[in-house]
Design a protein around this motif. Structure first.
Motif, PDB file in Angstrom:
ATOM      1  N   ALA A 227       0.849  -1.208  -0.061  1.00  0.00           N
ATOM      2  CA  ALA A 227      -0.029   0.049  -0.159  1.00  0.00           C
ATOM      3  C   ALA A 227       0.640   1.360   0.049  1.00  0.00           C
ATOM      4  O   ALA A 227       1.881   1.288   0.522  1.00  0.00           O
ATOM      5  CB  ALA A 227      -0.921  -0.016   1.308  1.00  0.00           C
ATOM      6  N   THR A 228       0.557   2.279  -0.614  1.00  0.00           N
ATOM      7  CA  THR A 228       1.059   3.582  -0.607  1.00  0.00           C
ATOM      8  C   THR A 228       0.867   4.387   0.322  1.00  0.00           C
ATOM      9  O   THR A 228      -0.514   4.535   0.692  1.00  0.00           O
ATOM     10  CB  THR A 228       0.782   4.241  -1.986  1.00  0.00           C
ATOM     11  OG1 THR A 228       1.146   3.429  -3.059  1.00  0.00           O
ATOM     12  CG2 THR A 228       1.836   5.514  -2.285  1.00  0.00           C
ATOM     13  N   LEU A 229       1.786   4.935   1.043  1.00  0.00           N
ATOM     14  CA  LEU A 229       1.655   5.631   2.323  1.00  0.00           C
ATOM     15  C   LEU A 229       2.130   7.128   2.008  1.00  0.00           C
ATOM     16  O   LEU A 229       2.998   7.427   1.328  1.00  0.00           O
ATOM     17  CB  LEU A 229       2.052   5.210   3.764  1.00  0.00           C
ATOM     18  CG  LEU A 229       1.883   3.547   3.763  1.00  0.00           C
ATOM     19  CD1 LEU A 229       2.777   3.355   5.177  1.00  0.00           C
ATOM     20  CD2 LEU A 229       0.635   3.587   4.157  1.00  0.00           C
ATOM     21  N   GLN A 230       1.437   8.163   2.682  1.00  0.00           N
ATOM     22  CA  GLN A 230       2.202   9.368   2.901  1.00  0.00           C
ATOM     23  C   GLN A 230       2.053   9.989   4.289  1.00  0.00           C
ATOM     24  O   GLN A 230       0.962   9.993   4.950  1.00  0.00           O
ATOM     25  CB  GLN A 230       1.262  10.340   1.698  1.00  0.00           C
ATOM     26  CG  GLN A 230       1.603  11.715   1.767  1.00  0.00           C
ATOM     27  CD  GLN A 230       3.055  11.863   0.944  1.00  0.00           C
ATOM     28  OE1 GLN A 230       3.326  11.410  -0.132  1.00  0.00           O
ATOM     29  NE2 GLN A 230       4.211  12.555   1.667  1.00  0.00           N
TER      30      GLN A 230
ATOM     31  N   ALA B  67       8.191  12.570   0.250  1.00  0.00           N
ATOM     32  CA  ALA B  67       7.967  11.487  -0.705  1.00  0.00           C
ATOM     33  C   ALA B  67       7.129  10.453  -0.064  1.00  0.00           C
ATOM     34  O   ALA B  67       6.963  10.201   1.172  1.00  0.00           O
ATOM     35  CB  ALA B  67       9.204  10.774  -1.237  1.00  0.00           C
ATOM     36  N   PRO B  68       6.209   9.496  -0.966  1.00  0.00           N
ATOM     37  CA  PRO B  68       5.362   8.636  -0.314  1.00  0.00           C
ATOM     38  C   PRO B  68       6.430   7.491  -0.041  1.00  0.00           C
ATOM     39  O   PRO B  68       7.624   7.390  -0.354  1.00  0.00           O
ATOM     40  CB  PRO B  68       4.684   8.163  -1.617  1.00  0.00           C
ATOM     41  CG  PRO B  68       5.251   8.774  -2.848  1.00  0.00           C
ATOM     42  CD  PRO B  68       6.054  10.008  -2.394  1.00  0.00           C
ATOM     43  N   SER B  69       5.693   6.478   0.608  1.00  0.00           N
ATOM     44  CA  SER B  69       6.219   5.139   1.110  1.00  0.00           C
ATOM     45  C   SER B  69       5.544   4.029   0.773  1.00  0.00           C
ATOM     46  O   SER B  69       4.244   4.255   0.397  1.00  0.00           O
ATOM     47  CB  SER B  69       6.750   5.447   2.477  1.00  0.00           C
ATOM     48  OG  SER B  69       7.354   4.468   3.148  1.00  0.00           O
ATOM     49  N   THR B  70       5.791   2.804   1.259  1.00  0.00           N
ATOM     50  CA  THR B  70       5.134   1.595   0.980  1.00  0.00           C
ATOM     51  C   THR B  70       4.945   0.821   2.288  1.00  0.00           C
ATOM     52  O   THR B  70       5.967   1.123   3.073  1.00  0.00           O
ATOM     53  CB  THR B  70       5.680   0.787  -0.139  1.00  0.00           C
ATOM     54  OG1 THR B  70       7.055   0.264   0.285  1.00  0.00           O
ATOM     55  CG2 THR B  70       5.604   1.315  -1.428  1.00  0.00           C
TER      56      THR B  70
ATOM     57  N   PRO C 283      10.745   4.969   5.440  1.00  0.00           N
ATOM     58  CA  PRO C 283      10.970   6.508   5.462  1.00  0.00           C
ATOM     59  C   PRO C 283      10.134   7.243   4.482  1.00  0.00           C
ATOM     60  O   PRO C 283       9.943   6.543   3.368  1.00  0.00           O
ATOM     61  CB  PRO C 283      12.386   6.585   5.444  1.00  0.00           C
ATOM     62  CG  PRO C 283      13.044   5.278   5.897  1.00  0.00           C
ATOM     63  CD  PRO C 283      11.987   4.092   5.505  1.00  0.00           C
ATOM     64  N   PHE C 284       9.875   8.294   4.575  1.00  0.00           N
ATOM     65  CA  PHE C 284       9.213   9.293   3.512  1.00  0.00           C
ATOM     66  C   PHE C 284      10.207  10.373   2.934  1.00  0.00           C
ATOM     67  O   PHE C 284       9.631  11.382   2.753  1.00  0.00           O
ATOM     68  CB  PHE C 284       8.014   9.841   4.354  1.00  0.00           C
ATOM     69  CG  PHE C 284       6.821   9.078   4.886  1.00  0.00           C
ATOM     70  CD1 PHE C 284       5.952   8.630   3.915  1.00  0.00           C
ATOM     71  CD2 PHE C 284       6.860   8.571   5.992  1.00  0.00           C
ATOM     72  CE1 PHE C 284       5.016   7.842   4.431  1.00  0.00           C
ATOM     73  CE2 PHE C 284       6.058   7.645   6.574  1.00  0.00           C
ATOM     74  CZ  PHE C 284       5.080   7.149   5.750  1.00  0.00           C
ATOM     75  N   GLY C 285      11.332   9.841   2.636  1.00  0.00           N
ATOM     76  CA  GLY C 285      12.150  10.923   2.019  1.00  0.00           C
ATOM     77  C   GLY C 285      12.558  11.785   3.120  1.00  0.00           C
ATOM     78  O   GLY C 285      13.449  11.413   3.896  1.00  0.00           O
ATOM     79  N   MET C 286      12.345  12.957   2.976  1.00  0.00           N
ATOM     80  CA  MET C 286      13.055  14.066   3.868  1.00  0.00           C
ATOM     81  C   MET C 286      11.802  14.532   4.788  1.00  0.00           C
ATOM     82  O   MET C 286      10.644  14.593   4.294  1.00  0.00           O
ATOM     83  CB  MET C 286      13.329  15.348   3.019  1.00  0.00           C
ATOM     84  CG  MET C 286      14.600  14.861   2.186  1.00  0.00           C
ATOM     85  SD  MET C 286      16.187  14.423   2.974  1.00  0.00           S
ATOM     86  CE  MET C 286      16.849  16.028   3.561  1.00  0.00           C
TER      87      MET C 286
ATOM     88  N   CYS D 222      14.144  11.237   6.651  1.00  0.00           N
ATOM     89  CA  CYS D 222      12.964  10.821   7.677  1.00  0.00           C
ATOM     90  C   CYS D 222      13.218   9.484   8.202  1.00  0.00           C
ATOM     91  O   CYS D 222      13.657   8.533   7.649  1.00  0.00           O
ATOM     92  CB  CYS D 222      11.739  10.778   6.828  1.00  0.00           C
ATOM     93  SG  CYS D 222      10.369   9.628   7.555  1.00  0.00           S
ATOM     94  N   VAL D 223      13.119   9.322   9.391  1.00  0.00           N
ATOM     95  CA  VAL D 223      13.003   7.921  10.387  1.00  0.00           C
ATOM     96  C   VAL D 223      11.683   8.141  11.081  1.00  0.00           C
ATOM     97  O   VAL D 223      11.580   8.626  12.203  1.00  0.00           O
ATOM     98  CB  VAL D 223      14.152   7.821  11.130  1.00  0.00           C
ATOM     99  CG1 VAL D 223      14.244   6.591  12.009  1.00  0.00           C
ATOM    100  CG2 VAL D 223      15.632   8.182  10.553  1.00  0.00           C
ATOM    101  N   PRO D 224      10.900   7.368  10.303  1.00  0.00           N
ATOM    102  CA  PRO D 224       9.403   7.339  11.206  1.00  0.00           C
ATOM    103  C   PRO D 224       9.483   6.799  12.560  1.00  0.00           C
ATOM    104  O   PRO D 224      10.168   6.176  13.062  1.00  0.00           O
ATOM    105  CB  PRO D 224       8.744   6.176  10.311  1.00  0.00           C
ATOM    106  CG  PRO D 224       9.427   5.984   8.953  1.00  0.00           C
ATOM    107  CD  PRO D 224      10.983   6.451   9.638  1.00  0.00           C
TER     108      PRO D 224
END
Length: 129
Positions: free
Chosen positions: A9-12, A18-21, A51-54, A79-81
């Motif tokens: 699934a695509t997450l934001q 950026a999106p993540s999965t 991670p979501f990029g930056m 990004c580090v969730p």
């Protein structure tokens, strides 16, 4: 009508660039149109949520430090969730592995203030009542 969420699934994140999965480990042994189906406990950083990029959240300590070093100019950092709490609310009437199933209207909070949402649930036919 809410849809079941599966691996891929695509997450934001509201503070991510950026999106993540979503990664769903096959521990519940329930498949959603092929890949493993998710429940609300699939929220572990760097295991389920990548991670979501930056990150641009001023509450994130690395962003705050970089912003202070740049004389107050907001400086995004990698990004580090930090998603320590489960997804809310899920589908309480559908259980996967004794936990509510994850549907596409659920949200997950990051400790740095971001809200993680599901952009694409990776399933198209599995509807949750």
């Amino acid at each position: 009508m809410p849809q079941q969420v599966s691996m891929g699934a695509t997450l934001q994140c509201s503070f991510g660039a950026a999106p993540s999965t979503l990664v769903v480990l096959p521990v519940n042994r329930v498949m959603g149109e092929g890949p493993p189906a998710a429940n609300i406990m699939d929220h572990v950083p760097l295991v389920n949520i990548m991670p979501f990029g930056m990150c641009s959240s001023p509450a994130n300590p690395t962003v705050a430090a970089a912003t202070a070093a740049a004389m107050g100019v907001l400086t995004p950092m990698p990004c580090v969730p930090a998603t320590m709490s489960p997804w809310v609310t899920g589908a309480p009437t559908v259980l996967l592995g004794n936990q509510p199933s994850l549907d596409n209207v659920s949200k997950c909070m990051c400790n740095w203030g971001g809200v993680v949402t599901i952009v694409n649930p990776a399933t198209v036919n599995t509807m949750i009542p």
